[in-house]
Design a protein around this motif. Structure first.
Motif, PDB file in Angstrom:
ATOM      1  N   VAL A  12       6.708 112.071 197.730  1.00  0.00           N
ATOM      2  CA  VAL A  12       6.815 113.440 197.921  1.00  0.00           C
ATOM      3  C   VAL A  12       8.316 113.764 197.282  1.00  0.00           C
ATOM      4  N   CYS A  13       8.629 114.843 196.624  1.00  0.00           N
ATOM      5  CA  CYS A  13       9.710 115.403 196.420  1.00  0.00           C
ATOM      6  C   CYS A  13      10.110 116.072 197.370  1.00  0.00           C
ATOM      7  N   ASN A  14      11.469 115.996 197.780  1.00  0.00           N
ATOM      8  CA  ASN A  14      12.111 116.746 199.068  1.00  0.00           C
ATOM      9  C   ASN A  14      12.052 118.354 198.878  1.00  0.00           C
ATOM     10  N   TRP A  15      11.937 118.839 197.650  1.00  0.00           N
ATOM     11  CA  TRP A  15      11.944 120.530 197.834  1.00  0.00           C
ATOM     12  C   TRP A  15      10.803 120.950 197.922  1.00  0.00           C
ATOM     13  N   CYS A  16       9.902 120.609 197.145  1.00  0.00           N
ATOM     14  CA  CYS A  16       8.331 121.098 197.238  1.00  0.00           C
ATOM     15  C   CYS A  16       7.388 120.487 198.149  1.00  0.00           C
ATOM     16  N   VAL A  40      11.618 111.419 198.130  1.00  0.00           N
ATOM     17  CA  VAL A  40      12.333 111.188 197.238  1.00  0.00           C
ATOM     18  C   VAL A  40      12.925 112.534 196.749  1.00  0.00           C
ATOM     19  N   MET A  41      13.932 112.614 196.122  1.00  0.00           N
ATOM     20  CA  MET A  41      14.798 114.001 195.777  1.00  0.00           C
ATOM     21  C   MET A  41      13.761 114.646 194.764  1.00  0.00           C
ATOM     22  N   CYS A  42      13.277 113.953 194.005  1.00  0.00           N
ATOM     23  CA  CYS A  42      12.461 114.672 192.720  1.00  0.00           C
ATOM     24  C   CYS A  42      11.228 113.644 192.425  1.00  0.00           C
ATOM     25  N   SER A  43      10.224 114.153 191.808  1.00  0.00           N
ATOM     26  CA  SER A  43       9.143 113.385 191.193  1.00  0.00           C
ATOM     27  C   SER A  43       9.696 112.536 190.306  1.00  0.00           C
ATOM     28  N   GLY A  44      10.692 113.019 189.379  1.00  0.00           N
ATOM     29  CA  GLY A  44      11.225 112.582 188.376  1.00  0.00           C
ATOM     30  C   GLY A  44      12.042 111.033 188.722  1.00  0.00           C
ATOM     31  N   LEU A  65       3.700 113.269 194.409  1.00  0.00           N
ATOM     32  CA  LEU A  65       3.697 114.605 194.282  1.00  0.00           C
ATOM     33  C   LEU A  65       4.936 115.192 194.122  1.00  0.00           C
ATOM     34  N   GLY A  66       4.841 116.595 193.418  1.00  0.00           N
ATOM     35  CA  GLY A  66       6.150 117.001 192.972  1.00  0.00           C
ATOM     36  C   GLY A  66       6.078 118.404 193.014  1.00  0.00           C
ATOM     37  N   CYS A  67       7.139 119.218 192.454  1.00  0.00           N
ATOM     38  CA  CYS A  67       7.115 120.643 192.468  1.00  0.00           C
ATOM     39  C   CYS A  67       6.093 121.184 191.364  1.00  0.00           C
ATOM     40  N   HIS A  68       5.538 122.199 191.271  1.00  0.00           N
ATOM     41  CA  HIS A  68       4.688 122.612 190.128  1.00  0.00           C
ATOM     42  C   HIS A  68       5.467 122.677 188.938  1.00  0.00           C
ATOM     43  N   ASP A  71       9.037 124.788 188.234  1.00  0.00           N
ATOM     44  CA  ASP A  71       9.465 124.753 189.506  1.00  0.00           C
ATOM     45  C   ASP A  71      10.692 123.830 190.028  1.00  0.00           C
ATOM     46  N   CYS A  72      10.601 122.600 189.261  1.00  0.00           N
ATOM     47  CA  CYS A  72      11.574 121.386 189.717  1.00  0.00           C
ATOM     48  C   CYS A  72      12.938 121.964 189.748  1.00  0.00           C
ATOM     49  N   HIS A  73      13.458 121.373 190.897  1.00  0.00           N
ATOM     50  CA  HIS A  73      14.763 121.844 191.316  1.00  0.00           C
ATOM     51  C   HIS A  73      15.678 121.178 190.265  1.00  0.00           C
ATOM     52  N   TYR A  74      15.227 120.089 189.612  1.00  0.00           N
ATOM     53  CA  TYR A  74      16.186 119.347 188.593  1.00  0.00           C
ATOM     54  C   TYR A  74      15.763 119.750 187.295  1.00  0.00           C
ATOM     55  N   ARG A  75      15.118 121.049 187.120  1.00  0.00           N
ATOM     56  CA  ARG A  75      14.597 121.545 185.902  1.00  0.00           C
ATOM     57  C   ARG A  75      13.414 121.132 185.407  1.00  0.00           C
ATOM     58  N   GLY A  77      12.275 117.376 185.975  1.00  0.00           N
ATOM     59  CA  GLY A  77      12.032 115.905 186.549  1.00  0.00           C
ATOM     60  C   GLY A  77      10.577 115.630 186.554  1.00  0.00           C
ATOM     61  N   ASN A  78       9.742 116.842 186.859  1.00  0.00           N
ATOM     62  CA  ASN A  78       8.406 116.490 187.279  1.00  0.00           C
ATOM     63  C   ASN A  78       7.749 116.377 185.773  1.00  0.00           C
ATOM     64  N   MET A  79       8.245 116.980 184.626  1.00  0.00           N
ATOM     65  CA  MET A  79       7.562 116.890 183.362  1.00  0.00           C
ATOM     66  C   MET A  79       8.011 115.420 182.999  1.00  0.00           C
TER      67      MET A  79
HETATM   68 FE1  FES Z   1      10.428 118.524 192.879  1.00  0.00          FE
HETATM   69 FE2  FES Z   1      11.704 117.620 190.991  1.00  0.00          FE
HETATM   70  S1  FES Z   1      12.691 118.503 192.711  1.00  0.00           S
HETATM   71  S2  FES Z   1       9.563 117.703 191.071  1.00  0.00           S
END
Ligand code: FES
Length: 143
Positions: A12-16, A40-44, A65-68, A71-75, A77-79
């Protein structure tokens, strides 16, 4: 198969998504205890090898599981995770691992109920599939 309690790892990503899971806990929304979170910090940041290692070490199912999208906090990473895990899904079936044993999805910090629902659905899916048996596979095949 009723007494089968699947081991499910959720990166799971930290931020979402972690925040969504944490909120589920705070709101006392029960979700299956067999779903173990790895923050983890990001799903990426989740390398497909982490997923394969989880399967190799006894997970019956793995979620990332990551941010929608957007909404990724690292621009993006989820894509990146999305592209990477589409390839992994194809590879899983070639290794004899049902693609339903892996799930990439999005949960925002406010979506505690969505986290709960995804955890329950994944548990139900894996219960229907039964335990993952990697027997007969050379370890390097699933490395
Ligand atoms: Fe949540 Fe990148 S910070 S998916």
């Amino acid at each position: 198969m009723d007494d089968f309690n699947p081991a499910i790892i959720a990166f799971v990503c930290n931020w979402c998504s972690y925040a969504g899971a944490d909120k589920a806990g705070g709101q006392k929304l029960p979700y299956p205890s067999n779903v173990k979170l790895i923050r983890v910090m990001c799903s990426g940041r989740v390398d497909p090898q982490f997923v394969m290692k989880a399967f190799r070490e006894g997970a019956d199912g793995v979620m990332v599981l990551g941010c929608h999208p957007g909404d990724c906090h690292y621009r993006n990473g989820n894509m990146k995770a999305l592209r990477r895990f589409k390839l992994l899904e194809r590879m899983l079936s070639q290794l004899g691992i049902e693609k339903e044993r892996f799930k990439l999805d999005w949960v925002s910090a406010g979506e505690s109920a969505r986290f709960q629902e995804l955890a329950k659905k994944m548990t139900d899916t894996i219960k229907k599939l039964g335990p993952l048996h990697l027997r007969g596979m050379v370890e390097s095949e699933v490395a």
